[in-house]
Design an enzyme around this catalytic site. Structure first.
Site, PDB file in Angstrom:
ATOM      1  N   THR A   1       0.551  -5.228  -9.296  1.00 15.46           N
ATOM      2  CA  THR A   1      -0.153  -5.292  -8.218  1.00 15.46           C
ATOM      3  C   THR A   1      -1.581  -4.481  -8.358  1.00 15.46           C
ATOM      4  O   THR A   1      -1.545  -4.023  -9.259  1.00 15.46           O
ATOM      5  CB  THR A   1       0.736  -4.415  -7.012  1.00 15.46           C
ATOM      6  OG1 THR A   1       0.177  -4.496  -5.881  1.00 15.46           O
ATOM      7  CG2 THR A   1       1.148  -3.121  -7.389  1.00 15.46           C
ATOM      8  N   CYS A   2      -2.191  -4.478  -7.061  1.00 17.95           N
ATOM      9  CA  CYS A   2      -3.610  -3.913  -7.294  1.00 17.95           C
ATOM     10  C   CYS A   2      -4.139  -3.699  -5.954  1.00 17.95           C
ATOM     11  O   CYS A   2      -3.448  -3.438  -5.007  1.00 17.95           O
ATOM     12  CB  CYS A   2      -4.290  -4.430  -8.228  1.00 17.95           C
ATOM     13  SG  CYS A   2      -4.738  -6.445  -8.072  1.00 17.95           S
ATOM     14  N   GLY A   3      -5.511  -3.758  -5.797  1.00 15.68           N
ATOM     15  CA  GLY A   3      -6.052  -3.606  -4.637  1.00 15.68           C
ATOM     16  C   GLY A   3      -6.062  -5.126  -3.980  1.00 15.68           C
ATOM     17  O   GLY A   3      -5.436  -4.996  -2.700  1.00 15.68           O
TER      18      GLY A   3
ATOM     19  N   GLY B   1      -5.214  -8.228  -5.916  1.00 20.00           N
ATOM     20  CA  GLY B   1      -4.708  -9.372  -6.696  1.00 20.00           C
ATOM     21  C   GLY B   1      -5.424  -9.839  -7.799  1.00 20.00           C
ATOM     22  O   GLY B   1      -5.228 -10.595  -8.409  1.00 20.00           O
TER      23      GLY B   1
ATOM     24  N   TRP C   1      -2.317  -4.156  -2.483  1.00 22.55           N
ATOM     25  CA  TRP C   1      -2.581  -3.109  -1.545  1.00 22.55           C
ATOM     26  C   TRP C   1      -3.410  -3.581  -0.318  1.00 22.55           C
ATOM     27  O   TRP C   1      -3.370  -2.921   0.729  1.00 22.55           O
ATOM     28  CB  TRP C   1      -3.291  -2.058  -2.210  1.00 22.55           C
ATOM     29  CG  TRP C   1      -3.130  -0.595  -1.239  1.00 22.55           C
ATOM     30  CD1 TRP C   1      -3.903  -0.100  -0.568  1.00 22.55           C
ATOM     31  CD2 TRP C   1      -1.865   0.088  -1.043  1.00 22.55           C
ATOM     32  NE1 TRP C   1      -3.286   1.072   0.151  1.00 22.55           N
ATOM     33  CE2 TRP C   1      -2.137   1.173  -0.164  1.00 22.55           C
ATOM     34  CE3 TRP C   1      -0.478   0.012  -1.886  1.00 22.55           C
ATOM     35  CZ2 TRP C   1      -1.252   2.014   0.012  1.00 22.55           C
ATOM     36  CZ3 TRP C   1       0.577   0.794  -1.461  1.00 22.55           C
ATOM     37  CH2 TRP C   1       0.171   1.767  -0.511  1.00 22.55           C
TER      38      TRP C   1
END
Length: 288
Positions: A243-245, A247, A272
């Site tokens: 996961t990240c901000g 994708g 996120w």
């Protein structure tokens, strides 16, 4: 798990490899450059000014599910197939994707192809900056394109939604790895997208995507990547959700995992941008 060789047409290839194969009839190249708004860079304009010979431009915002309010979500199968056909990319082609940062948004397109069941795709190690630094040429000439058919077999296990991630976080049966900068992960820094809470998914662990890269934008060798994941407390025997901000950099984690021979990984597409939006989803702050 066995680590692949340095040049692997299914994960990562060097500028020398690409130059040697540049005239192969079944090679297709994408410039998938994408930048955050604060970078003040126009990816398409830069592509039109100069790109690797034969490269098409892959717009990750346009080739997405635009029915979603979330940024650049994976597109419907039909849209992906239509766009690939119009860009002359089909069955039997070896695809190489690069970006103007080194390794950034190109990994997202690599993951998207894998999601669609296409495995003959690699990221250019170090991207356009390394290509130029190594003395290879670019052109402003558009590629010659002929329609080609692509067979798509979606790999649904490679993508996760918010329900999947909430369940995994609660049960602890997956490792959830967050690619954002440590200060954002801890909740010490505000999110760049307005309206999002600060923090991380409870139980997730932080591997900042930049830590997987060398100063020249190339990816670190597999043995080093493995050590970085293990030092972050990640149990590589468990399946992984990245996961990240939004994708994008989560796909860099996916590429690194693939480089060390770990194939049971999936990507939380909403990341996120979705989790941080909903007040009824739990968040954690501080170090994991």
């Amino acid at each position: 798990m066995t680590a692949p060789a340095s040049d692997d047409p299914k994960t990562l290839v060097s500028t020398e490899w690409l130059d040697a194969h540049l005239k192969d009839p079944d090679l297709r190249i994408f410039d998938a450059s994408w930048y955050l708004p604060d970078a003040d860079r126009d990816a398409r304009a830069e592509y039109e000014k100069g790109h690797i010979p034969g490269a098409r431009f892959f717009d990750i915002d346009e080739i997405s599910d635009q029915r979603s309010e979330l940024p650049h979500m994976a597109p419907p199968v039909e849209k992906f197939m239509s766009r690939m056909r119009s860009m002359g990319v089909g069955d039997g082609h070896q695809v190489v994707v690069y970006d103007g940062s080194g390794i950034f948004s190109a990994a997202r397109v690599w993951w998207l192809f894998r999601l669609m069941g296409q495995t003959n795709i690699a990221v250019l190690d170090g991207g356009l900056p390394k290509w130029l630094d190594d003395g290879f040429k670019v052109t402003a000439n558009p590629p010659v394109i002929r329609d080609r058919h692509m067979t798509v077999t979606p790999q649904r296990h490679m993508v996760r939604d918010v329900t999947d991630v909430a369940r995994a976080a609660k049960l602890g049966d997956h490792e959830v790895i967050d690619a954002r900068a440590p200060a954002r992960f801890r909740g010490d820094a505000p999110e760049p997208r307005e309206g999002l809470r600060a923090g991380h998914i409870p139980g997730s662990k932080n591997v900042y995507y930049q830590d997987l890269l060398n100063e020249d934008g190339t990816m670190k060798p597999p043995n080093t990547l493995r050590t970085i994941f293990m030092d972050a407390g990640i149990d590589l025997q468990k399946p992984v959700i990245t996961t990240c901000g939004s994708g994008v950099t989560a796909a860099i984690l996916a590429l690194a995992l693939e480089r060390i021979g770990k194939t049971d990984h999936s990507l939380y597409d909403g990341s996120w941008s979705e989790w941080g939006m909903y007040a009824d989803l739990p968040i954690a702050t501080g170090a994991p």
